[in-house]
Structures are given as structure tokens and as C-alpha cells.
Design a protein around this motif. Structure first.
Motif, PDB file in Angstrom:
ATOM      1  N   ALA A  85       1.150  -0.923   0.024  1.00 50.91           N
ATOM      2  CA  ALA A  85       0.366   0.277  -0.061  1.00 50.91           C
ATOM      3  C   ALA A  85       1.115   1.669  -0.078  1.00 50.91           C
ATOM      4  O   ALA A  85       0.317   1.893  -0.124  1.00 50.91           O
ATOM      5  N   ILE A  86       2.451   1.092  -0.125  1.00 52.68           N
ATOM      6  CA  ILE A  86       2.872   1.967   0.322  1.00 52.68           C
ATOM      7  C   ILE A  86       3.982   2.047  -0.874  1.00 52.68           C
ATOM      8  O   ILE A  86       4.567   0.796  -0.989  1.00 52.68           O
ATOM      9  N   PRO A  87       5.056   2.862  -1.584  1.00 54.39           N
ATOM     10  CA  PRO A  87       5.209   2.164  -2.133  1.00 54.39           C
ATOM     11  C   PRO A  87       6.897   2.796  -1.674  1.00 54.39           C
ATOM     12  O   PRO A  87       7.036   3.463  -0.872  1.00 54.39           O
ATOM     13  N   PRO A  88       8.007   1.896  -1.893  1.00 55.90           N
ATOM     14  CA  PRO A  88       7.709   1.048  -3.093  1.00 55.90           C
ATOM     15  C   PRO A  88       7.073  -0.355  -2.880  1.00 55.90           C
ATOM     16  O   PRO A  88       7.353  -0.979  -1.958  1.00 55.90           O
ATOM     17  N   ALA A  89       6.190  -0.975  -3.899  1.00 57.29           N
ATOM     18  CA  ALA A  89       5.369  -2.015  -3.980  1.00 57.29           C
ATOM     19  C   ALA A  89       6.134  -2.855  -3.430  1.00 57.29           C
ATOM     20  O   ALA A  89       7.048  -2.823  -4.021  1.00 57.29           O
ATOM     21  N   GLY A  90       5.803  -3.694  -2.709  1.00 64.36           N
ATOM     22  CA  GLY A  90       6.977  -4.976  -3.452  1.00 64.36           C
ATOM     23  C   GLY A  90       7.848  -4.521  -1.583  1.00 64.36           C
ATOM     24  O   GLY A  90       8.701  -6.354  -1.719  1.00 64.36           O
ATOM     25  N   ALA A  91       8.389  -4.590  -1.318  1.00 63.70           N
ATOM     26  CA  ALA A  91       8.881  -4.145  -0.454  1.00 63.70           C
ATOM     27  C   ALA A  91       8.538  -3.502   1.184  1.00 63.70           C
ATOM     28  O   ALA A  91       8.125  -2.607   1.010  1.00 63.70           O
ATOM     29  N   LEU A  92       9.305  -4.621   1.693  1.00 60.15           N
ATOM     30  CA  LEU A  92       8.721  -4.225   3.115  1.00 60.15           C
ATOM     31  C   LEU A  92       9.693  -3.454   4.163  1.00 60.15           C
ATOM     32  O   LEU A  92      11.150  -3.505   3.951  1.00 60.15           O
ATOM     33  N   SER A  93       9.348  -2.154   4.565  1.00 65.18           N
ATOM     34  CA  SER A  93      10.256  -1.265   5.349  1.00 65.18           C
ATOM     35  C   SER A  93       9.722  -0.753   6.556  1.00 65.18           C
ATOM     36  O   SER A  93       8.668  -1.827   7.140  1.00 65.18           O
ATOM     37  N   TRP A  94      10.485  -0.235   7.958  1.00 64.34           N
ATOM     38  CA  TRP A  94      10.309  -0.687   8.945  1.00 64.34           C
ATOM     39  C   TRP A  94      10.447   0.982   9.250  1.00 64.34           C
ATOM     40  O   TRP A  94      11.758   1.802   9.292  1.00 64.34           O
ATOM     41  N   THR A  95       9.252   1.755   9.222  1.00 65.07           N
ATOM     42  CA  THR A  95       9.677   3.259  10.350  1.00 65.07           C
ATOM     43  C   THR A  95       8.847   3.179  11.267  1.00 65.07           C
ATOM     44  O   THR A  95       8.219   3.265  11.536  1.00 65.07           O
ATOM     45  N   GLY A  96       9.758   3.066  11.986  1.00 66.14           N
ATOM     46  CA  GLY A  96       9.274   3.749  13.813  1.00 66.14           C
ATOM     47  C   GLY A  96       8.103   4.049  13.873  1.00 66.14           C
ATOM     48  O   GLY A  96       7.462   3.254  14.203  1.00 66.14           O
ATOM     49  N   PRO A  97       8.021   4.876  14.275  1.00 63.38           N
ATOM     50  CA  PRO A  97       6.466   5.271  14.637  1.00 63.38           C
ATOM     51  C   PRO A  97       5.949   5.222  13.867  1.00 63.38           C
ATOM     52  O   PRO A  97       4.191   5.214  14.123  1.00 63.38           O
ATOM     53  N   ARG A  98       5.209   5.626  12.932  1.00 56.54           N
ATOM     54  CA  ARG A  98       4.457   5.520  11.628  1.00 56.54           C
ATOM     55  C   ARG A  98       4.167   3.961  11.532  1.00 56.54           C
ATOM     56  O   ARG A  98       2.833   3.427  11.696  1.00 56.54           O
ATOM     57  N   ASP A  99       4.947   2.296  11.356  1.00 53.67           N
ATOM     58  CA  ASP A  99       4.958   1.316  12.035  1.00 53.67           C
ATOM     59  C   ASP A  99       4.550   0.505  12.979  1.00 53.67           C
ATOM     60  O   ASP A  99       3.760   0.032  12.950  1.00 53.67           O
ATOM     61  N   THR A 100       4.813   1.507  14.043  1.00 56.30           N
ATOM     62  CA  THR A 100       4.196   1.395  15.694  1.00 56.30           C
ATOM     63  C   THR A 100       2.862   1.469  15.813  1.00 56.30           C
ATOM     64  O   THR A 100       2.094   0.810  15.779  1.00 56.30           O
ATOM     65  N   ALA A 101       2.521   2.621  14.861  1.00 57.08           N
ATOM     66  CA  ALA A 101       1.336   3.347  14.915  1.00 57.08           C
ATOM     67  C   ALA A 101      -0.045   2.449  13.786  1.00 57.08           C
ATOM     68  O   ALA A 101      -1.780   1.895  14.730  1.00 57.08           O
ATOM     69  N   TRP A 102       0.868   1.589  12.885  1.00 58.26           N
ATOM     70  CA  TRP A 102      -0.062   0.949  12.013  1.00 58.26           C
ATOM     71  C   TRP A 102      -0.216  -0.314  12.400  1.00 58.26           C
ATOM     72  O   TRP A 102      -1.686  -0.554  12.727  1.00 58.26           O
ATOM     73  N   LEU A 103       0.445  -0.357  13.177  1.00 56.47           N
ATOM     74  CA  LEU A 103       0.205  -1.789  13.673  1.00 56.47           C
ATOM     75  C   LEU A 103      -1.018  -2.179  15.472  1.00 56.47           C
ATOM     76  O   LEU A 103      -1.444  -2.943  14.993  1.00 56.47           O
TER      77      LEU A 103
END
Length: 142
Positions: A85-103
Motif C-alpha cells: 500500500a506504500i511505495p515502493p510496492a513489494g518491499a517491506l520496510s520499518w519506519t518506527g513511529p508510523r509502523d508502530t502506530a499502524w500495528l
């Protein structure tokens, strides 16, 4: 000895939750479909719509699940959100605060769905048990 009983009388049991692997299979099948749909509608520039759709999916899956299924459901939804859902498609990444909030959002939605379902079933079971012995003429317990 055979005992005759009328079907449909007495308290009905509280429905059993769906097995955790089936809930996770629903998340594994539903999450990519929702991400693809939101990418078609809004593009991959704003993941807010995908997060909202996946949160609703997690809550709906939580309605029929055990509490132990919530972390896996949230993780599966997050994997598809982060990966597609976020560019680049098909690549997992971890952006601390954003991904923590999403989880946290996805886990909260799954837990909320399960909590609402369990409370509704418990309330209905309590209501069935407390009204089963009442006399319909006077409304008091015998």
C-alpha cells in the motif's frame, strides 16, 4: 433409559469462536484484496484508506475469533499494508513511529471486534438465562 426432550428448549450455548488458523487464512486472503482495491481507488500515495479498510477487516475477523488470534491478524494485515500500500510496492520496510502506530491500530481493531463480540454473546446468554424462569403474566421470578 431413553429420555425425551423437546428440541429448542433451555438455554442456548454461547457460540464458539472460529479456529485461529481459519481467522488468519481470512486475513491472508482478505488483506491483499483490500489493498489492491484501495490501490485501484486511491492509488498507493495515501495509505490511510488502506489502513482504514484493513482495520475494518481486522475488526470483522475479530468478531468471530479468539483473543489469541488478534496479534497474528494484525501482523498479516500490516504485512500487506506495508508491502503493497506504500511505495515502493513489494518491499517491506520499518519506519518506527508510523509502523508502530499502524500495528497498534490494526491490533486495536482486532481486539475491539473480539471484545464487542464476546460481550454481546455474554449479554445475550445472561439475558436468556435470567428470562427463562420468569412468568410472562407478572414479570417476576417464580
Amino acid at each position: 433409559m431413553i429420555e425425551w426432550v423437546t428440541l429448542g428448549t433451555g438455554p442456548r450455548p454461547v457460540p464458539r469462536p472460529v479456529a485461529t488458523p481459519l481467522v488468519w487464512a481470512g486475513a491472508f486472503a482478505g488483506a491483499p484484496l483490500l489493498v489492491a482495491l484501495t490501490n485501484l481507488l486511491a492509488g498507493s500515495h495515501g495509505p490511510a484508506l488502506a489502513l482504514t479498510a484493513l482495520s475494518v477487516l481486522a475488526a470483522v475477523l475479530g468478531v468471530c475469533a479468539r483473543f489469541t488470534a488478534a496479534p497474528g491478524t494484525a501482523l498479516l494485515c500490516w504485512l500487506f499494508l506495508n508491502g503493497f500500500a506504500i511505495p515502493p510496492a513489494g518491499a517491506l520496510s520499518w519506519t518506527g513511529p508510523r509502523d508502530t502506530a499502524w500495528l497498534g491500530c490494526l491490533l486495536g481493531a482486532a481486539l475491539a471486534g473480539t471484545t464487542v463480540s464476546r460481550l454481546a454473546h455474554a449479554r445475550a446468554a445472561h439475558h436468556r438465562l435470567t428470562t427463562a424462569g420468569r412468568d410472562p403474566d407478572d414479570g417476576r421470578l417464580p
